[in-house]
Scaffold this motif. Structure first.
Motif, PDB file in Angstrom:
ATOM      1  N   LEU A 274      -4.511  16.672  -4.105  1.00  0.00           N
ATOM      2  CA  LEU A 274      -5.049  15.339  -3.955  1.00  0.00           C
ATOM      3  C   LEU A 274      -3.911  14.814  -3.424  1.00  0.00           C
ATOM      4  O   LEU A 274      -2.214  14.883  -3.928  1.00  0.00           O
ATOM      5  CB  LEU A 274      -4.958  15.146  -5.693  1.00  0.00           C
ATOM      6  CG  LEU A 274      -5.191  13.588  -5.683  1.00  0.00           C
ATOM      7  CD1 LEU A 274      -6.482  12.523  -4.611  1.00  0.00           C
ATOM      8  CD2 LEU A 274      -5.496  13.109  -7.125  1.00  0.00           C
ATOM      9  N   PHE A 275      -3.905  14.158  -2.240  1.00  0.00           N
ATOM     10  CA  PHE A 275      -2.463  13.368  -1.797  1.00  0.00           C
ATOM     11  C   PHE A 275      -2.438  12.029  -1.751  1.00  0.00           C
ATOM     12  O   PHE A 275      -3.084  10.982  -1.082  1.00  0.00           O
ATOM     13  CB  PHE A 275      -2.101  14.044  -0.290  1.00  0.00           C
ATOM     14  CG  PHE A 275      -0.966  13.616   1.053  1.00  0.00           C
ATOM     15  CD1 PHE A 275      -0.379  13.966   0.012  1.00  0.00           C
ATOM     16  CD2 PHE A 275      -0.552  11.740   0.828  1.00  0.00           C
ATOM     17  CE1 PHE A 275       1.131  13.687   0.748  1.00  0.00           C
ATOM     18  CE2 PHE A 275       0.309  11.776   1.469  1.00  0.00           C
ATOM     19  CZ  PHE A 275       1.226  12.755   1.421  1.00  0.00           C
ATOM     20  N   MET A 276      -1.299  11.367  -2.687  1.00  0.00           N
ATOM     21  CA  MET A 276      -1.246   9.986  -2.752  1.00  0.00           C
ATOM     22  C   MET A 276      -0.062   9.101  -2.597  1.00  0.00           C
ATOM     23  O   MET A 276       0.860   9.758  -2.571  1.00  0.00           O
ATOM     24  CB  MET A 276      -1.141  10.460  -4.709  1.00  0.00           C
ATOM     25  CG  MET A 276      -2.666  10.711  -5.068  1.00  0.00           C
ATOM     26  SD  MET A 276      -3.265  10.123  -6.821  1.00  0.00           S
ATOM     27  CE  MET A 276      -1.704  11.222  -7.440  1.00  0.00           C
ATOM     28  N   ALA A 277      -0.623   8.347  -2.030  1.00  0.00           N
ATOM     29  CA  ALA A 277       0.672   7.550  -0.914  1.00  0.00           C
ATOM     30  C   ALA A 277      -0.098   5.690  -1.538  1.00  0.00           C
ATOM     31  O   ALA A 277      -1.246   5.085  -1.576  1.00  0.00           O
ATOM     32  CB  ALA A 277       0.517   7.091   0.163  1.00  0.00           C
ATOM     33  N   GLY A 278       1.611   5.146  -2.218  1.00  0.00           N
ATOM     34  CA  GLY A 278       0.708   3.641  -2.690  1.00  0.00           C
ATOM     35  C   GLY A 278       1.894   2.944  -1.358  1.00  0.00           C
ATOM     36  O   GLY A 278       0.506   2.292  -0.423  1.00  0.00           O
ATOM     37  N   GLY A 279       2.708   2.495  -2.070  1.00  0.00           N
ATOM     38  CA  GLY A 279       3.565   1.912  -0.616  1.00  0.00           C
ATOM     39  C   GLY A 279       2.386   2.432   0.935  1.00  0.00           C
ATOM     40  O   GLY A 279       3.089   1.920   2.049  1.00  0.00           O
TER      41      GLY A 279
ATOM     42  N   GLY B   6     -10.276  19.647   3.333  1.00  0.00           N
ATOM     43  CA  GLY B   6      -9.420  18.929   3.637  1.00  0.00           C
ATOM     44  C   GLY B   6      -8.215  18.399   2.432  1.00  0.00           C
ATOM     45  O   GLY B   6      -9.404  18.426   1.543  1.00  0.00           O
ATOM     46  N   ALA B   7      -8.095  18.010   2.821  1.00  0.00           N
ATOM     47  CA  ALA B   7      -6.872  16.856   1.398  1.00  0.00           C
ATOM     48  C   ALA B   7      -7.638  15.806   0.932  1.00  0.00           C
ATOM     49  O   ALA B   7      -8.327  15.242   1.408  1.00  0.00           O
ATOM     50  CB  ALA B   7      -4.813  16.809   1.447  1.00  0.00           C
ATOM     51  N   MET B   8      -7.646  15.312  -0.114  1.00  0.00           N
ATOM     52  CA  MET B   8      -8.393  14.611  -1.056  1.00  0.00           C
ATOM     53  C   MET B   8      -7.067  13.580  -0.606  1.00  0.00           C
ATOM     54  O   MET B   8      -6.602  13.934  -1.408  1.00  0.00           O
ATOM     55  CB  MET B   8      -8.795  14.628  -2.602  1.00  0.00           C
ATOM     56  CG  MET B   8     -10.240  15.326  -2.209  1.00  0.00           C
ATOM     57  SD  MET B   8     -10.393  16.617  -4.144  1.00  0.00           S
ATOM     58  CE  MET B   8      -9.760  17.860  -3.879  1.00  0.00           C
ATOM     59  N   ILE B   9      -7.341  12.385  -0.505  1.00  0.00           N
ATOM     60  CA  ILE B   9      -6.770  10.974  -0.006  1.00  0.00           C
ATOM     61  C   ILE B   9      -6.418  10.068  -1.064  1.00  0.00           C
ATOM     62  O   ILE B   9      -8.016   9.865  -1.356  1.00  0.00           O
ATOM     63  CB  ILE B   9      -6.389  10.396   1.429  1.00  0.00           C
ATOM     64  CG1 ILE B   9      -6.583  12.029   2.053  1.00  0.00           C
ATOM     65  CG2 ILE B   9      -5.454   9.626   1.384  1.00  0.00           C
ATOM     66  CD1 ILE B   9      -4.979  12.042   2.107  1.00  0.00           C
ATOM     67  N   GLY B  10      -5.817   9.238  -2.009  1.00  0.00           N
ATOM     68  CA  GLY B  10      -5.708   8.376  -3.158  1.00  0.00           C
ATOM     69  C   GLY B  10      -4.252   7.489  -2.865  1.00  0.00           C
ATOM     70  O   GLY B  10      -3.871   7.821  -1.626  1.00  0.00           O
ATOM     71  N   SER B  11      -4.757   7.027  -4.133  1.00  0.00           N
ATOM     72  CA  SER B  11      -3.923   5.286  -3.793  1.00  0.00           C
ATOM     73  C   SER B  11      -3.693   5.380  -5.246  1.00  0.00           C
ATOM     74  O   SER B  11      -4.565   5.624  -5.385  1.00  0.00           O
ATOM     75  CB  SER B  11      -3.729   4.634  -2.825  1.00  0.00           C
ATOM     76  OG  SER B  11      -2.744   3.544  -2.083  1.00  0.00           O
ATOM     77  N   ILE B  12      -2.796   4.015  -5.221  1.00  0.00           N
ATOM     78  CA  ILE B  12      -2.437   3.360  -7.317  1.00  0.00           C
ATOM     79  C   ILE B  12      -2.970   2.147  -6.832  1.00  0.00           C
ATOM     80  O   ILE B  12      -2.093   1.704  -6.121  1.00  0.00           O
ATOM     81  CB  ILE B  12      -1.120   4.568  -7.263  1.00  0.00           C
ATOM     82  CG1 ILE B  12      -0.440   5.745  -7.251  1.00  0.00           C
ATOM     83  CG2 ILE B  12      -0.894   4.036  -8.645  1.00  0.00           C
ATOM     84  CD1 ILE B  12       0.151   5.713  -5.687  1.00  0.00           C
ATOM     85  N   ILE B  13      -2.822   1.597  -7.614  1.00  0.00           N
ATOM     86  CA  ILE B  13      -3.316   0.319  -8.203  1.00  0.00           C
ATOM     87  C   ILE B  13      -1.927  -0.823  -8.335  1.00  0.00           C
ATOM     88  O   ILE B  13      -1.256  -0.273  -8.973  1.00  0.00           O
ATOM     89  CB  ILE B  13      -4.023   0.116  -9.095  1.00  0.00           C
ATOM     90  CG1 ILE B  13      -4.935   0.448  -9.400  1.00  0.00           C
ATOM     91  CG2 ILE B  13      -4.149  -1.324  -9.540  1.00  0.00           C
ATOM     92  CD1 ILE B  13      -6.264  -0.418  -8.446  1.00  0.00           C
ATOM     93  N   LYS B  14      -1.396  -1.321  -7.054  1.00  0.00           N
ATOM     94  CA  LYS B  14      -0.261  -1.670  -6.865  1.00  0.00           C
ATOM     95  C   LYS B  14      -0.489  -3.859  -6.500  1.00  0.00           C
ATOM     96  O   LYS B  14      -1.415  -3.728  -5.890  1.00  0.00           O
ATOM     97  CB  LYS B  14       0.467  -1.363  -5.942  1.00  0.00           C
ATOM     98  CG  LYS B  14       0.501  -0.075  -6.273  1.00  0.00           C
ATOM     99  CD  LYS B  14       2.003   0.450  -7.260  1.00  0.00           C
ATOM    100  CE  LYS B  14       2.174   1.951  -7.032  1.00  0.00           C
ATOM    101  NZ  LYS B  14       3.324   2.053  -8.314  1.00  0.00           N
ATOM    102  N   PRO B  15      -0.055  -4.529  -7.245  1.00  0.00           N
ATOM    103  CA  PRO B  15       1.255  -3.971  -8.306  1.00  0.00           C
ATOM    104  C   PRO B  15       0.972  -3.410  -9.194  1.00  0.00           C
ATOM    105  O   PRO B  15      -0.379  -3.374  -9.875  1.00  0.00           O
ATOM    106  CB  PRO B  15       1.793  -5.623  -8.440  1.00  0.00           C
ATOM    107  CG  PRO B  15       1.128  -6.563  -7.627  1.00  0.00           C
ATOM    108  CD  PRO B  15       0.292  -6.063  -6.948  1.00  0.00           C
TER     109      PRO B  15
END
Length: 421
Positions: free
Chosen positions: A367-372, A152-161
């Protein structure tokens, strides 16, 4: 193309005969200049001159893409035409020197007076030449191993703010994101070593949260710390990441340059997450600059493990076809060996962009990244991650997203909240 040559493909725009301009390009980027000089013997030209492989006329353009004082001074009034030109270069002219390779396939070509547009579209290298440069230390397979994501895809996010959080606050957020079920967390590209959260403090704070999460759950979350800086500082930061048990460093490729990234690759075994911010300056005009296939080839020769490709229906200017072609380029070996790098999708991604991404890419090796798309989910980050995982499960099993949402509350919330925006 033989083992002793490499090739570059260009989109060329000029009012002059395309064949003439192609020969000028080949001479300019090998042993020639605007006039034959003393010492440029036939024997030297035989071994060192680049060769025009092919020229294909694409057709006339209504308006030139860029001005040329050189053409204006000559009173040139003919309409420009576009063509696709392939040029073959001797490996011996360059050697295993990535900066010079880049200068050879691009360099002064962008300033040639004979052209009103020029774009480097692709670079192809033979297997023996490719092996003279670093291979990715981890790539797709190694990143799966380090994150524990076998399928499966690796799921990521970004430091926000993006900026403004202290080191302690960043560590607290990292703990929340780990608990939410992510595989990957990264810094924003504009947050590297700020005064309010220096890496010397931020790396230990974040890694304390990562280690605590792993102790509780057995899950190791990969964190890409943005260590973009001058070369000595990047090496110090990479060493700190390794001492703290981290596995990944992020670098803003365009602003560090080939030499710094190559030096970093030799220095550390960390996963190198290549961020392409600023790439639009090279690529956004379709008749100028550098296309992603050429761009990613050069950076893969520097030894990166991940490459950003943006995302489908995202917040940036690229067409979806370009995003998918970029991902496929990353997942295509350059010259026979498995030197694939992990394509990193980001920018405006959420559960609703999963199905088209999977359908177009034809793989979950990404790698599938979502912030918001994670942080702004009405149920919070954990349900944001859950909504994306549910969307991937539906896509991989051929289930329509709306159908899957009928029995999945977090998917329903994601569709209602993000789908209406």
């Amino acid at each position: 193309m033989s083992a002793e040559t490499f090739e570059a493909t260009y989109l060329v725009e000029t009012p002059l005969p395309l064949e003439t301009v192609a020969e000028i390009m080949a001479g300019e980027q090998s042993c020639g200049t605007f006039a034959r000089v003393e010492g440029e013997t036939d024997a030297l030209r035989e071994r060192a001159r680049a060769i025009v492989v092919s020229v294909a006329d694409i057709g006339e353009v209504a308006h030139p893409s860029a001005p040329s004082a050189w053409l204006r001074r000559r009173g040139e009034t003919r309409a420009s035409r576009r063509g696709r030109v392939v040029i073959r270069f001797p490996v011996a002219n360059v050697g295993a020197n990535l900066s010079t390779l880049a200068a050879t396939v691009s360099g002064n070509l962008f300033d040639l007076g004979e052209t009103t547009g020029l774009r480097l579209e692709d670079v192809r290298v033979p297997a023996a030449y490719r092996r003279r440069f670093p291979m990715p230390r981890h790539g797709v397979v190694g990143t799966r191993r380090l994150t524990g994501v076998a399928n499966g895809a690796m799921i990521g996010s970004i430091i926000k703010p993006n900026v403004g959080l202290s080191a302690a606050e960043t560590g607290e957020l990292a703990a929340r994101l780990c608990a939410a079920g992510l595989d990957f967390i990264k810094d924003d590209e504009i947050s590297a070593d700020p005064d309010h959260a220096p890496l010397a403090e931020r790396i230990p704070a974040v890694m304390r949260a990562v280690r605590a999460h792993e102790d509780r759950t057995g899950k190791s979350v990969m964190v890409a710390f943005n260590i973009t800086d001058e070369t000595d500082a990047m090496r110090r930061h990479a060493d700190l990441i390794a001492r703290e048990g981290g596995t990944c460093a992020m670098v803003s490729l365009n602003w560090c340059g080939f030499s710094a990234v190559e030096t970093l690759r030799r220095h550390t075994d960390l996963v190198l997450h290549g961020h392409r911010n600023g790439y639009g300056a090279f690529s956004r005009h379709k008749a100028l600059g550098i296309g992603f296939r050429a761009y990613q080839t050069l950076w893969r020769l520097a030894g990166v493990d991940h490459m950003h490709v943006h995302g489908l229906s995202g917040k940036f200017a690229q067409e979806d076809d370009e995003v998918i072609d970029s991902a496929r380029a990353c997942l295509t070996p350059l010259a026979g060996d498995d030197d694939r790098v992990l394509p990193a999708f980001s920018s405006g991604q959420w559960a609703g962009t999963v199905a088209p991404t999977y359908a177009a890419a034809g793989t979950s090796d990404l790698l599938f990244m979502a912030g918001g798309g994670i942080m702004a989910h009405p149920g919070g980050p954990a349900e944001g991650v859950a909504s994306i995982r549910a969307a991937w499960a539906a896509a991989e099993n051929g289930i329509d997203l709306c159908e899957a949402a009928r029995t999945d509350r977090v998917l329903t919330q994601a569709l209602d909240f993000f789908g209406a925006r």
